[in-house]
Design a protein around this motif. Structure first.
Motif, PDB file in Angstrom:
ATOM      1  N   ALA A   1       0.823  -1.212   0.000  1.00  0.00           N
ATOM      2  CA  ALA A   1       0.000   0.000   0.000  1.00  0.00           C
ATOM      3  C   ALA A   1       0.855   1.258   0.000  1.00  0.00           C
ATOM      4  N   THR A   2       1.980   1.241   0.727  1.00  0.00           N
ATOM      5  CA  THR A   2       2.809   2.445   0.834  1.00  0.00           C
ATOM      6  C   THR A   2       4.002   2.425  -0.115  1.00  0.00           C
ATOM      7  N   ARG A   3       4.199   1.322  -0.779  1.00  0.00           N
ATOM      8  CA  ARG A   3       5.283   1.148  -1.747  1.00  0.00           C
ATOM      9  C   ARG A   3       6.653   1.423  -1.143  1.00  0.00           C
ATOM     10  N   TYR A   4       6.971   0.643  -0.092  1.00  0.00           N
ATOM     11  CA  TYR A   4       8.263   0.778   0.567  1.00  0.00           C
ATOM     12  C   TYR A   4       9.412   0.317  -0.317  1.00  0.00           C
ATOM     13  N   CYS A   5       9.167  -0.603  -1.219  1.00  0.00           N
ATOM     14  CA  CYS A   5      10.223  -1.152  -2.066  1.00  0.00           C
ATOM     15  C   CYS A   5      10.802  -0.073  -2.982  1.00  0.00           C
ATOM     16  N   LYS A   6      12.093  -0.096  -3.136  1.00  0.00           N
ATOM     17  CA  LYS A   6      12.764   0.940  -3.931  1.00  0.00           C
ATOM     18  C   LYS A   6      12.690   0.670  -5.436  1.00  0.00           C
ATOM     19  N   THR A   7      12.736  -0.579  -5.819  1.00  0.00           N
ATOM     20  CA  THR A   7      12.754  -0.888  -7.249  1.00  0.00           C
ATOM     21  C   THR A   7      11.454  -1.567  -7.675  1.00  0.00           C
ATOM     22  N   ALA A   8      11.184  -1.498  -8.945  1.00  0.00           N
ATOM     23  CA  ALA A   8       9.981  -2.124  -9.492  1.00  0.00           C
ATOM     24  C   ALA A   8      10.063  -3.645  -9.343  1.00  0.00           C
ATOM     25  N   ARG A   9      11.259  -4.176  -9.439  1.00  0.00           N
ATOM     26  CA  ARG A   9      11.434  -5.622  -9.337  1.00  0.00           C
ATOM     27  C   ARG A   9      11.086  -6.136  -7.937  1.00  0.00           C
ATOM     28  N   SER A  10      11.536  -5.433  -6.911  1.00  0.00           N
ATOM     29  CA  SER A  10      11.225  -5.870  -5.550  1.00  0.00           C
ATOM     30  C   SER A  10       9.752  -5.621  -5.216  1.00  0.00           C
ATOM     31  N   TYR A  11       9.159  -4.569  -5.781  1.00  0.00           N
ATOM     32  CA  TYR A  11       7.733  -4.318  -5.572  1.00  0.00           C
ATOM     33  C   TYR A  11       6.908  -5.423  -6.228  1.00  0.00           C
ATOM     34  N   GLN A  12       7.279  -5.835  -7.420  1.00  0.00           N
ATOM     35  CA  GLN A  12       6.589  -6.927  -8.107  1.00  0.00           C
ATOM     36  C   GLN A  12       6.706  -8.220  -7.306  1.00  0.00           C
ATOM     37  N   ALA A  13       7.876  -8.455  -6.717  1.00  0.00           N
ATOM     38  CA  ALA A  13       8.063  -9.655  -5.899  1.00  0.00           C
ATOM     39  C   ALA A  13       7.155  -9.602  -4.669  1.00  0.00           C
ATOM     40  N   ALA A  14       7.014  -8.441  -4.057  1.00  0.00           N
ATOM     41  CA  ALA A  14       6.140  -8.297  -2.888  1.00  0.00           C
ATOM     42  C   ALA A  14       4.678  -8.530  -3.267  1.00  0.00           C
ATOM     43  N   VAL A  15       4.253  -8.000  -4.403  1.00  0.00           N
ATOM     44  CA  VAL A  15       2.878  -8.201  -4.858  1.00  0.00           C
ATOM     45  C   VAL A  15       2.632  -9.678  -5.161  1.00  0.00           C
ATOM     46  N   THR A  16       3.585 -10.327  -5.796  1.00  0.00           N
ATOM     47  CA  THR A  16       3.460 -11.755  -6.105  1.00  0.00           C
ATOM     48  C   THR A  16       3.384 -12.587  -4.834  1.00  0.00           C
ATOM     49  N   LEU A  17       4.224 -12.279  -3.859  1.00  0.00           N
ATOM     50  CA  LEU A  17       4.220 -13.007  -2.595  1.00  0.00           C
ATOM     51  C   LEU A  17       2.886 -12.818  -1.867  1.00  0.00           C
ATOM     52  N   ALA A  18       2.406 -11.602  -1.813  1.00  0.00           N
ATOM     53  CA  ALA A  18       1.122 -11.330  -1.148  1.00  0.00           C
ATOM     54  C   ALA A  18      -0.018 -12.054  -1.860  1.00  0.00           C
TER      55      ALA A  18
END
Length: 80
Positions: A57-74
């Motif tokens: 929700a707050t987009r703590y991840c710095k890169t798009a790749r790590s954000y995509q990994a967080a979305v996939t994990l969730a």
């Protein structure tokens, strides 16, 4: 025509008399499509459930790749 971004598409939600008048003016159909609404509802519910995860929700991840990994994990944890 001005103010008619989606000319020719069907609305995914019920219409009010004002919307029907405005759509007639733009040339759009005032019909309601249950299938489109149902799919839109599924997407909305999924995105709202993903927003319950603070990091997404707050987009703590710095890169798009790590954000995509967080979305996939969730999404995987919600699915399980």
């Amino acid at each position: 025509m001005p103010g008619c971004a989606n000319a020719g598409s069907t609305p995914p939600f019920p219409n009010t008399p004002t919307r029907i008048r405005n759509r007639a003016r733009c040339g759009r159909a005032p019909a309601f499509d249950k299938g489109v609404y149902r799919l839109r509802n599924v997407v909305e519910r999924c995105s709202n459930r993903l927003k319950q995860w603070r990091g997404i929700a707050t987009r703590y991840c710095k890169t798009a790749r790590s954000y995509q990994a967080a979305v996939t994990l969730a999404a995987l944890l919600m699915w399980l």
